[in-house]
Every structure is written in structure tokens, then in C-alpha cells.
Design an enzyme around this catalytic site. Structure first.
Site, PDB file in Angstrom:
ATOM      1  CB  CYS A 100      -3.983  -2.722   7.235  1.00 19.12           C
ATOM      2  SG  CYS A 100      -4.747  -4.199   6.558  1.00 19.12           S
ATOM      3  CB  CYS A 119      -4.330  -5.562   9.406  1.00 16.83           C
ATOM      4  SG  CYS A 119      -3.500  -5.664   7.813  1.00 16.83           S
TER       5      CYS A 119
END
Length: 103
Positions: free
Chosen positions: A28, A31
């Protein structure tokens, strides 16, 4: 310090005081942008807030229990009760403002 936690110890690690758990995954992009911000906050606010992170690929049960569908999601708990869920990337200033509400 941001401690990596698991489905097995999530409740224990987030049951006292104000906690922030970063739900993330290695693939991600947002993230990976959020992680250093959480690390900075942990350095600055670690005496008042417990910071942790949970890889949702390795620990899907907790994310499922809290209905986390998008990552990063930052789950804020106070004395074991969820008080806020912050979805997507947020700046240090934005997160500091949220956390200060619960201190």
C-alpha cells in the site's frame, strides 16, 4: 516507538489509555507515506499515547472485526473503546489535533 501487534495481542495492547493503531500493508503506497508520520508522532507523543501498527495481510481478523475496508486506517481507542477511525493519509498536524482531543 511503534510496536507491531497481531490479532492475538491487539485487545491487550490497546485496552489502556489512548492508543493509535495503524492498519497497513506492505503493498500500500499511502501506507508507506503514513508510516513515517506515525513514527514521528510516536517520538513526540509516546509518553501520552501508545502507538502500534498491524499488517492487515498477516492479521486480517482484527481489521475485519472493526470493518476496516480501506488502508491506511488509523484506529484511535481510549481505555479500550474506539473513539475515532481515520481513513487515508493524514499529516502530522492533522493527527496531532485528533489525538489531543482524547488526552
Amino acid at each position: 516507538m511503534v510496536e507491531a501487534i497481531t490479532d492475538a495481542n491487539f485487545e491487550e495492547k490497546t485496552s489502556k489509555g489512548v492508543t493509535l493503531t495503524d492498519f497497513w500493508a506492505t503493498w500500500c503506497g499511502p501506507c508507506r507515506m503514513q508510516s513515517p508520520v506515525v513514527e514521528q508522532l510516536a517520538d513526540e507523543m509516546g509518553d501520552k499515547v501508545t502507538f502500534s501498527k498491524m499488517d492487515v495481510d498477516q492479521n486480517p481478523q482484527t481489521a475485519q472485526n472493526f470493518g476496516i475496508m480501506s488502508i491506511p486506517t488509523l484506529l484511535v481507542k481510549k481505555d479500550g473503546a474506539v473513539v475515532d477511525a481515520i481513513v487515508g493519509y493524514h499529516s502530522k498536524e492533522q493527527l496531532t489535533k485528533v489525538l489531543n482531543q482524547y488526552l
